[in-house]
Design a protein around this motif. Sequence first.
Motif, PDB file in Angstrom:
ATOM      1  N   MET A   1       0.806  -1.204  -0.031  1.00 29.28           N
ATOM      2  CA  MET A   1       0.112  -0.011  -0.042  1.00 29.28           C
ATOM      3  C   MET A   1       0.943   1.232  -0.034  1.00 29.28           C
ATOM      4  O   MET A   1       0.569   2.197  -0.628  1.00 29.28           O
ATOM      5  N   SER A   2       2.009   1.148   0.744  1.00 30.19           N
ATOM      6  CA  SER A   2       2.919   2.621   0.759  1.00 30.19           C
ATOM      7  C   SER A   2       3.490   2.809  -0.528  1.00 30.19           C
ATOM      8  O   SER A   2       3.709   3.945  -0.888  1.00 30.19           O
ATOM      9  N   ASP A   3       3.773   1.649  -1.200  1.00 34.32           N
ATOM     10  CA  ASP A   3       4.257   1.998  -2.845  1.00 34.32           C
ATOM     11  C   ASP A   3       3.379   2.612  -3.566  1.00 34.32           C
ATOM     12  O   ASP A   3       3.562   3.630  -4.255  1.00 34.32           O
ATOM     13  N   PHE A   4       1.941   2.155  -3.445  1.00 36.50           N
ATOM     14  CA  PHE A   4       0.755   2.940  -4.291  1.00 36.50           C
ATOM     15  C   PHE A   4       0.958   4.105  -3.659  1.00 36.50           C
ATOM     16  O   PHE A   4       0.816   5.110  -4.665  1.00 36.50           O
ATOM     17  N   LEU A   5       0.719   4.495  -2.380  1.00 36.86           N
ATOM     18  CA  LEU A   5       0.641   5.789  -1.994  1.00 36.86           C
ATOM     19  C   LEU A   5       1.764   6.771  -2.349  1.00 36.86           C
ATOM     20  O   LEU A   5       1.667   7.892  -3.112  1.00 36.86           O
ATOM     21  N   SER A   6       3.062   6.186  -2.404  1.00 47.22           N
ATOM     22  CA  SER A   6       4.243   7.011  -2.747  1.00 47.22           C
ATOM     23  C   SER A   6       4.142   7.186  -4.430  1.00 47.22           C
ATOM     24  O   SER A   6       4.532   8.199  -4.623  1.00 47.22           O
ATOM     25  N   ASN A   7       3.920   6.244  -5.067  1.00 44.15           N
ATOM     26  CA  ASN A   7       3.795   6.279  -6.434  1.00 44.15           C
ATOM     27  C   ASN A   7       2.732   7.192  -7.274  1.00 44.15           C
ATOM     28  O   ASN A   7       3.068   8.190  -8.018  1.00 44.15           O
ATOM     29  N   TRP A   8       1.678   7.494  -6.209  1.00 35.63           N
ATOM     30  CA  TRP A   8       0.586   8.305  -6.816  1.00 35.63           C
ATOM     31  C   TRP A   8       0.211   9.444  -6.091  1.00 35.63           C
ATOM     32  O   TRP A   8      -0.465  10.260  -6.212  1.00 35.63           O
ATOM     33  N   TYR A   9       1.605   9.717  -4.936  1.00 41.21           N
ATOM     34  CA  TYR A   9       1.429  10.955  -4.337  1.00 41.21           C
ATOM     35  C   TYR A   9       0.950  12.358  -5.117  1.00 41.21           C
ATOM     36  O   TYR A   9       0.262  12.838  -4.628  1.00 41.21           O
ATOM     37  N   PRO A  10       1.638  12.795  -6.176  1.00 43.39           N
ATOM     38  CA  PRO A  10       1.356  13.877  -6.838  1.00 43.39           C
ATOM     39  C   PRO A  10      -0.261  13.964  -7.361  1.00 43.39           C
ATOM     40  O   PRO A  10      -0.993  14.820  -7.232  1.00 43.39           O
ATOM     41  N   TRP A  11      -0.919  12.695  -7.768  1.00 40.68           N
ATOM     42  CA  TRP A  11      -2.158  12.721  -8.237  1.00 40.68           C
ATOM     43  C   TRP A  11      -2.892  12.891  -7.127  1.00 40.68           C
ATOM     44  O   TRP A  11      -4.224  13.433  -6.915  1.00 40.68           O
ATOM     45  N   ILE A  12      -2.837  12.069  -5.956  1.00 39.94           N
ATOM     46  CA  ILE A  12      -3.445  12.217  -4.718  1.00 39.94           C
ATOM     47  C   ILE A  12      -3.482  13.713  -4.149  1.00 39.94           C
ATOM     48  O   ILE A  12      -4.651  14.059  -3.827  1.00 39.94           O
ATOM     49  N   LYS A  13      -2.431  14.260  -3.992  1.00 38.98           N
ATOM     50  CA  LYS A  13      -2.316  15.497  -3.653  1.00 38.98           C
ATOM     51  C   LYS A  13      -3.264  16.535  -4.515  1.00 38.98           C
ATOM     52  O   LYS A  13      -4.115  17.287  -4.011  1.00 38.98           O
ATOM     53  N   ALA A  14      -3.120  16.439  -5.694  1.00 42.71           N
ATOM     54  CA  ALA A  14      -3.768  17.182  -6.814  1.00 42.71           C
ATOM     55  C   ALA A  14      -5.474  17.145  -6.673  1.00 42.71           C
ATOM     56  O   ALA A  14      -6.333  17.857  -6.401  1.00 42.71           O
ATOM     57  N   LEU A  15      -5.768  15.867  -6.409  1.00 37.91           N
ATOM     58  CA  LEU A  15      -7.251  15.542  -6.125  1.00 37.91           C
ATOM     59  C   LEU A  15      -7.522  15.946  -4.537  1.00 37.91           C
ATOM     60  O   LEU A  15      -8.959  16.577  -4.456  1.00 37.91           O
ATOM     61  N   HIS A  16      -6.836  16.129  -3.595  1.00 37.23           N
ATOM     62  CA  HIS A  16      -7.008  16.568  -2.419  1.00 37.23           C
ATOM     63  C   HIS A  16      -7.204  18.197  -2.820  1.00 37.23           C
ATOM     64  O   HIS A  16      -8.191  18.471  -1.855  1.00 37.23           O
ATOM     65  N   VAL A  17      -6.327  18.700  -3.319  1.00 38.42           N
ATOM     66  CA  VAL A  17      -6.331  20.173  -3.453  1.00 38.42           C
ATOM     67  C   VAL A  17      -7.666  20.766  -4.053  1.00 38.42           C
ATOM     68  O   VAL A  17      -8.448  21.423  -3.638  1.00 38.42           O
ATOM     69  N   MET A  18      -8.109  19.803  -5.145  1.00 45.67           N
ATOM     70  CA  MET A  18      -9.364  20.199  -5.933  1.00 45.67           C
ATOM     71  C   MET A  18     -10.709  20.058  -5.141  1.00 45.67           C
ATOM     72  O   MET A  18     -11.453  20.763  -5.015  1.00 45.67           O
TER      73      MET A  18
ATOM     74  N   PHE B   1      -8.742  11.691   0.193  1.00 45.60           N
ATOM     75  CA  PHE B   1      -7.462  11.979  -0.162  1.00 45.60           C
ATOM     76  C   PHE B   1      -6.461  12.540   0.871  1.00 45.60           C
ATOM     77  O   PHE B   1      -5.155  12.057   0.861  1.00 45.60           O
ATOM     78  N   GLY B   2      -7.077  13.216   1.743  1.00 42.75           N
ATOM     79  CA  GLY B   2      -6.135  13.689   2.794  1.00 42.75           C
ATOM     80  C   GLY B   2      -5.545  12.491   3.744  1.00 42.75           C
ATOM     81  O   GLY B   2      -4.430  12.775   4.171  1.00 42.75           O
ATOM     82  N   LEU B   3      -6.337  11.437   3.979  1.00 38.24           N
ATOM     83  CA  LEU B   3      -5.821  10.751   5.001  1.00 38.24           C
ATOM     84  C   LEU B   3      -4.848   9.872   4.139  1.00 38.24           C
ATOM     85  O   LEU B   3      -4.046   9.209   4.463  1.00 38.24           O
ATOM     86  N   MET B   4      -5.152   9.472   2.565  1.00 39.03           N
ATOM     87  CA  MET B   4      -4.215   8.887   1.915  1.00 39.03           C
ATOM     88  C   MET B   4      -2.758   9.687   2.061  1.00 39.03           C
ATOM     89  O   MET B   4      -1.818   9.074   1.860  1.00 39.03           O
ATOM     90  N   LEU B   5      -2.938  11.218   1.781  1.00 43.09           N
ATOM     91  CA  LEU B   5      -1.625  11.969   1.973  1.00 43.09           C
ATOM     92  C   LEU B   5      -0.886  11.750   3.284  1.00 43.09           C
ATOM     93  O   LEU B   5       0.297  11.208   3.556  1.00 43.09           O
ATOM     94  N   VAL B   6      -1.809  11.406   4.572  1.00 44.73           N
ATOM     95  CA  VAL B   6      -1.154  11.122   5.796  1.00 44.73           C
ATOM     96  C   VAL B   6      -0.390   9.904   5.642  1.00 44.73           C
ATOM     97  O   VAL B   6       0.475   9.963   6.612  1.00 44.73           O
ATOM     98  N   PHE B   7      -0.949   9.086   5.201  1.00 42.31           N
ATOM     99  CA  PHE B   7      -0.530   7.656   5.271  1.00 42.31           C
ATOM    100  C   PHE B   7       0.566   7.481   4.262  1.00 42.31           C
ATOM    101  O   PHE B   7       1.238   6.239   4.272  1.00 42.31           O
ATOM    102  N   THR B   8       1.025   8.372   3.375  1.00 42.79           N
ATOM    103  CA  THR B   8       2.135   8.196   2.623  1.00 42.79           C
ATOM    104  C   THR B   8       3.438   8.401   3.136  1.00 42.79           C
ATOM    105  O   THR B   8       3.664   9.238   3.840  1.00 42.79           O
ATOM    106  N   PRO B   9       4.285   7.399   3.064  1.00 45.92           N
ATOM    107  CA  PRO B   9       5.677   7.434   3.872  1.00 45.92           C
ATOM    108  C   PRO B   9       6.394   8.890   3.706  1.00 45.92           C
ATOM    109  O   PRO B   9       6.476   9.226   2.657  1.00 45.92           O
ATOM    110  N   GLY B  10       6.843   9.153   4.522  1.00 49.09           N
ATOM    111  CA  GLY B  10       7.802  10.393   4.608  1.00 49.09           C
ATOM    112  C   GLY B  10       7.104  11.722   4.573  1.00 49.09           C
ATOM    113  O   GLY B  10       7.842  12.690   4.237  1.00 49.09           O
ATOM    114  N   ILE B  11       5.778  11.857   4.399  1.00 47.29           N
ATOM    115  CA  ILE B  11       4.974  13.158   4.134  1.00 47.29           C
ATOM    116  C   ILE B  11       5.018  13.925   5.364  1.00 47.29           C
ATOM    117  O   ILE B  11       5.027  14.999   5.519  1.00 47.29           O
TER     118      ILE B  11
END
Length: 154
Positions: A1-18, A78-88
């Motif tokens: 799961m952490s690989d998914f979150l790390s790889n998709w981080y820019p997209w998740i962040k963009a969706l969170h901001v929108m 999306f915010g929770l996904m960002l929180v659980f992204t390693p190193g963020i």
Amino acid sequence: MSDFLSNWYPWIKALHVMSIITWMAGLFYLPRLYVYHVEGLKKQGVVHGSDMDKLFQHQERLLLKAIMNPSMIASWLFGLMLVFTPGIVDWSSIWPWTKAAAVLGMTWFHMWCAKERKALADGSSVKTGRQYRMMNEVPTVFMIVIVLSVVVKF
């Protein structure tokens, strides 16, 4: 799961901001609709149950149910996904806690808006236009805390 979150981080962040932009737009506009609704009822001779009252109720319901609720849910998801992204998030800093407190406050405000919509719909609201104007400033305070927390990272 952490690989998914790390790889998709820019997209998740963009969706969170929108999602946040959409949610905030609703949080800014719904109390303003309440001002118009209440002042229309008090000053313009609009009575509870009239066509104008029903129009306000329809607009308020759609804004809350079709825009604000899905935006809030997406913002949280999306915010929770960002929180659980390693190193963020550095939980030893103050900023994640101030942001979390402000997000909880914004969620409370959202629920308060929903409660007020029901009170306006059933004719039991006792708030004045001035009170709704004052409450309209609440999401601005939360937004300032959130932006400063995330950008300045104090």
